[in-house]
Design an enzyme around this catalytic site. Structure first.
Site, mmCIF file in Angstrom:
data_model
loop_
_atom_site.group_PDB
_atom_site.id
_atom_site.type_symbol
_atom_site.label_atom_id
_atom_site.label_comp_id
_atom_site.label_asym_id
_atom_site.label_seq_id
_atom_site.Cartn_x
_atom_site.Cartn_y
_atom_site.Cartn_z
ATOM 1 N N SER A 1 41.937 26.659 34.780
ATOM 2 C CA SER A 1 42.405 25.964 33.606
ATOM 3 C C SER A 1 41.576 25.717 32.522
ATOM 4 O O SER A 1 41.355 24.616 32.134
ATOM 5 C CB SER A 1 42.734 24.558 34.518
ATOM 6 O OG SER A 1 43.708 24.760 35.355
ATOM 7 N N ASN B 1 43.286 37.307 32.073
ATOM 8 C CA ASN B 1 43.619 37.830 33.383
ATOM 9 C C ASN B 1 45.257 37.536 33.013
ATOM 10 O O ASN B 1 45.714 36.226 33.249
ATOM 11 C CB ASN B 1 43.275 37.120 34.352
ATOM 12 C CG ASN B 1 43.928 37.533 35.711
ATOM 13 O OD1 ASN B 1 44.675 38.589 35.599
ATOM 14 N ND2 ASN B 1 43.649 36.945 36.832
ATOM 15 N N TRP B 2 46.084 38.504 32.723
ATOM 16 C CA TRP B 2 47.497 38.373 32.298
ATOM 17 C C TRP B 2 48.324 37.966 33.592
ATOM 18 O O TRP B 2 49.585 37.899 33.490
ATOM 19 C CB TRP B 2 48.095 39.286 31.542
ATOM 20 C CG TRP B 2 47.425 39.439 30.272
ATOM 21 C CD1 TRP B 2 46.422 38.329 29.654
ATOM 22 C CD2 TRP B 2 47.630 40.210 29.131
ATOM 23 N NE1 TRP B 2 46.027 38.776 28.312
ATOM 24 C CE2 TRP B 2 46.422 39.883 27.894
ATOM 25 C CE3 TRP B 2 48.382 41.386 28.905
ATOM 26 C CZ2 TRP B 2 46.550 40.605 26.820
ATOM 27 C CZ3 TRP B 2 48.325 42.097 27.688
ATOM 28 C CH2 TRP B 2 47.327 41.791 26.388
ATOM 29 N N LYS B 3 47.816 38.522 34.661
ATOM 30 C CA LYS B 3 48.485 38.291 35.985
ATOM 31 C C LYS B 3 49.923 38.974 36.018
ATOM 32 O O LYS B 3 50.095 40.184 35.262
ATOM 33 C CB LYS B 3 48.569 37.016 36.508
ATOM 34 C CG LYS B 3 47.278 36.235 36.506
ATOM 35 C CD LYS B 3 47.393 34.929 37.181
ATOM 36 C CE LYS B 3 46.104 34.053 37.168
ATOM 37 N NZ LYS B 3 45.910 32.944 37.791
ATOM 38 N N GLY C 1 43.575 32.547 32.768
ATOM 39 C CA GLY C 1 44.949 32.864 33.141
ATOM 40 C C GLY C 1 45.917 32.347 32.085
ATOM 41 O O GLY C 1 45.954 33.048 31.058
ATOM 42 N N GLY C 2 46.554 31.280 32.497
ATOM 43 C CA GLY C 2 47.472 30.589 31.398
ATOM 44 C C GLY C 2 47.261 30.644 30.179
ATOM 45 O O GLY C 2 47.968 31.271 29.198
ATOM 46 N N GLU D 1 44.064 34.736 44.226
ATOM 47 C CA GLU D 1 45.459 35.064 44.486
ATOM 48 C C GLU D 1 45.667 36.395 45.565
ATOM 49 O O GLU D 1 46.582 36.565 46.239
ATOM 50 C CB GLU D 1 46.208 35.201 43.071
ATOM 51 C CG GLU D 1 46.605 33.990 42.603
ATOM 52 C CD GLU D 1 46.637 33.718 40.998
ATOM 53 O OE1 GLU D 1 46.911 34.904 40.582
ATOM 54 O OE2 GLU D 1 46.430 32.879 40.285
ATOM 55 N N HIS E 1 40.162 38.165 43.104
ATOM 56 C CA HIS E 1 40.780 37.225 42.890
ATOM 57 C C HIS E 1 41.424 36.075 43.918
ATOM 58 O O HIS E 1 42.122 36.850 45.022
ATOM 59 C CB HIS E 1 42.101 37.369 41.898
ATOM 60 C CG HIS E 1 42.282 36.306 41.127
ATOM 61 N ND1 HIS E 1 43.264 35.432 41.440
ATOM 62 C CD2 HIS E 1 41.987 35.593 39.882
ATOM 63 C CE1 HIS E 1 43.645 34.414 40.601
ATOM 64 N NE2 HIS E 1 42.754 34.648 39.554
#
Ligand code: PGA
Length: 254
Positions: free
Chosen positions: A215, A11-13, A236-237, A99, A97
């Protein structure tokens, strides 16, 4: 480790312009060409979807949107619909999600509408659920998830529910470096699977792929994926660099 094929999703957000997205997708295409023991998915920002779809055409890396609106078209400034995602080359879409829920105010009712819209458009939704740190500390995670999930999947019949994926993403673990322990993830995901058994039946529950998110890194992926009820990751990250995404995908290919 179960018999369900793991899905490793990035998920590159709100990261990666079109050229940057092309560069990252190009590296993944090359580095993961032989990686067939897991399913692979990337979710770039909307504007990069179509060019990335073209670049990944013919590869095993699938494409997903990060969200959608529940109407197909009309006067809804700024919104993107399921049929638009599909036409841009997506097979999947993330729904609910944390967010979206926390920053953009998506309620369970909104999540439920989006889930139905995604299914109607022929997309595979990845429904995200997860508790806050407060709920975890109050030891009410299960009650919370029962309520959240129940509201999110309300009115979805068996045939439709068999097409969704779930991502368990404890909010306290997202972007914090505080990963759930394999035991916490495994136990909670077993509980989520049992909820599907209650709402539907054993067949639906056993076939459901439940991803873990929060994470996930190259050095914790292997122990997490070893849990029976962890069927992949929503990352994500660590999905923003080819090297770390590739290492997670490889260590999940048990
Ligand atoms: P993270 O994000 O891997 O950066 O914690 C996970 C997610 O939000 O899907």
């Amino acid at each position: 480790m179960s018999t369900r094929k793991p899905l490793i999703a990035g998920n590159w957000k709100l990261n990666k312009s079109v050229p940057e997205a092309m560069e990252l997708a190009g590296s993944l295409k090359q580095d993961l060409a032989d990686c067939d023991r897991v399913d692979l998915l990337v979710c770039p920002p909307y504007v990069a979807l179509h060019p990335v779809a073209e670049l990944l055409r013919g590869t095993a890396i699938a494409l997903g949107g990060q969200d959608l609106f529940w109407e197909d078209f009309g006067a809804f400034t700024g919104a993107i619909s399921g049929p638009m995602l599909k036409a841009a080359g997506c097979s999947h879409v993330i729904v609910g999600h944390s967010e979206r829920r926390e920053i953009f105010g998506d309620s369970d009712e909104v999540v439920n509408r989006k889930l139905k819209a995604a299914l109607a458009a022929g997309l595979t939704p990845i429904l995200c659920v997860g508790e806050t740190l407060e709920k975890r500390e109050q030891k009410v995670t299960k009650e919370f998830l029962r309520k959240q999930l129940g509201a999110d999947i309300k009115g979805l019949e068996r045939e439709l529910i068999s097409r969704i994926l779930v991502a368990y993403e404890p909010i306290w673990a997202i972007g914090t470096g505080m990963t759930a322990t394999p035991r916490q993830a495994g136990e909670t995901q077993r509980f989520i699977r049992d909820l599907f058994r209650e709402h539907y039946d054993g067949g639906i529950a056993e076939n459901l792929r439940i991803l873990y998110g929060g994470s996930v890194k190259p050095d914790n992926a292997r122990t997490l994926i070893s849990e029976e009820d962890v069927d992949g990751f929503l990352i994500g990250g660590a999905s923003l660099q080819a090297d770390s995404f590739v290492r997670i995908a490889r260590s999940s290919s048990l």
